[in-house]
Design a protein around this motif. Structure first.
Motif, PDB file in Angstrom:
ATOM      1  N   ALA A  23       0.825  -1.200   0.000  1.00 46.26           N
ATOM      2  CA  ALA A  23       0.000   0.000   0.000  1.00 46.26           C
ATOM      3  C   ALA A  23       0.861   1.252   0.000  1.00 46.26           C
ATOM      4  CB  ALA A  23      -0.923  -0.001   1.220  1.00 46.26           C
ATOM      5  N   LEU A  24       2.049   1.166   0.569  1.00 50.48           N
ATOM      6  CA  LEU A  24       2.980   2.284   0.610  1.00 50.48           C
ATOM      7  C   LEU A  24       4.222   1.947  -0.196  1.00 50.48           C
ATOM      8  CD1 LEU A  24       3.017   3.216   4.412  1.00 50.48           C
ATOM      9  CD2 LEU A  24       1.975   4.512   2.577  1.00 50.48           C
ATOM     10  N   GLY A  25       4.657   2.880  -0.992  1.00 45.49           N
ATOM     11  CA  GLY A  25       5.927   2.723  -1.679  1.00 45.49           C
ATOM     12  C   GLY A  25       7.061   2.964  -0.696  1.00 45.49           C
ATOM     13  N   ALA A  26       8.264   2.630  -1.085  1.00 47.00           N
ATOM     14  CA  ALA A  26       9.417   2.738  -0.196  1.00 47.00           C
ATOM     15  C   ALA A  26       9.646   4.174   0.265  1.00 47.00           C
ATOM     16  CB  ALA A  26      10.665   2.194  -0.887  1.00 47.00           C
ATOM     17  N   GLU A  27       9.581   5.130  -0.651  1.00 50.27           N
ATOM     18  CA  GLU A  27       9.838   6.528  -0.282  1.00 50.27           C
ATOM     19  C   GLU A  27       8.728   7.078   0.612  1.00 50.27           C
ATOM     20  OE1 GLU A  27      11.938   9.783   0.349  1.00 50.27           O
ATOM     21  OE2 GLU A  27      12.697   8.028  -0.722  1.00 50.27           O
ATOM     22  N   LYS A  30       9.125   5.745   4.044  1.00 46.45           N
ATOM     23  CA  LYS A  30      10.237   6.414   4.728  1.00 46.45           C
ATOM     24  C   LYS A  30       9.776   7.751   5.304  1.00 46.45           C
ATOM     25  CE  LYS A  30      14.971   7.901   3.833  1.00 46.45           C
ATOM     26  NZ  LYS A  30      16.021   8.012   2.814  1.00 46.45           N
ATOM     27  N   GLN A  31       9.003   8.511   4.525  1.00 47.71           N
ATOM     28  CA  GLN A  31       8.496   9.804   4.987  1.00 47.71           C
ATOM     29  C   GLN A  31       7.521   9.634   6.151  1.00 47.71           C
ATOM     30  OE1 GLN A  31      10.962  11.659   3.406  1.00 47.71           O
ATOM     31  NE2 GLN A  31       9.395  13.157   3.753  1.00 47.71           N
ATOM     32  N   LYS A  32       6.634   8.658   6.050  1.00 52.54           N
ATOM     33  CA  LYS A  32       5.650   8.428   7.111  1.00 52.54           C
ATOM     34  C   LYS A  32       6.343   7.953   8.391  1.00 52.54           C
ATOM     35  CE  LYS A  32       2.030   8.823   4.252  1.00 52.54           C
ATOM     36  NZ  LYS A  32       1.406  10.089   4.084  1.00 52.54           N
ATOM     37  N   ALA A  33       7.410   7.185   8.246  1.00 57.71           N
ATOM     38  CA  ALA A  33       8.146   6.696   9.412  1.00 57.71           C
ATOM     39  C   ALA A  33       8.775   7.843  10.196  1.00 57.71           C
ATOM     40  CB  ALA A  33       9.208   5.690   8.979  1.00 57.71           C
TER      41      ALA A  33
END
Length: 116
Positions: A23-27, A30-33
């Motif tokens: 559901a989430l791409g890698a980038e 990373k931003q959400k983390a």
């Protein structure tokens, strides 16, 4: 003496269905983390709650050191992390900085979890 049967692997069946696209791409992940990393500190959670509870909707950095019993440089460091994560807005007025919640930021955090 009984011989154990020889088991042959089944070759015509996949062990499981292929994994769906995340559901989430890698980038994006990373931003959400970064947001969750910012929220993972008790002092930063307290700072958010203090700013949110302020009736004027904003707090001066000078008013945030005493409730946390931390020095101004430490409080400023925590506030910078919250600003960089997009949770707080910083406005400089003379020698003081005032912090307010970014409108909708906390709802967005809740939405991140709901979308997973």
């Amino acid at each position: 003496m009984n011989a154990l049967p020889i088991l042959e692997p089944v070759m015509d069946q996949a062990c499981c269905d292929p994994v769906a696209e995340p559901a989430l791409g890698a980038e994006e992940a990373k931003q959400k983390a970064l947001v969750f990393k910012a929220l993972a500190d008790p002092n930063r959670l307290r700072l958010l709650s203090i700013v949110k509870a302020e009736s004027s909707g904003e707090c001066c950095v000078c008013d945030l050191t005493e409730p946390l019993d931390l020095g101004q440089p430490t409080v400023s460091h925590h506030l910078k992390i919250l600003v960089d994560a997009g949770l707080l807005h910083r406005e400089k007025r003379g020698t003081w900085a005032y912090y307010s919640l970014v409108p909708g930021a906390l709802d967005e955090v809740a939405g991140i979890l709901a979308k997973l």
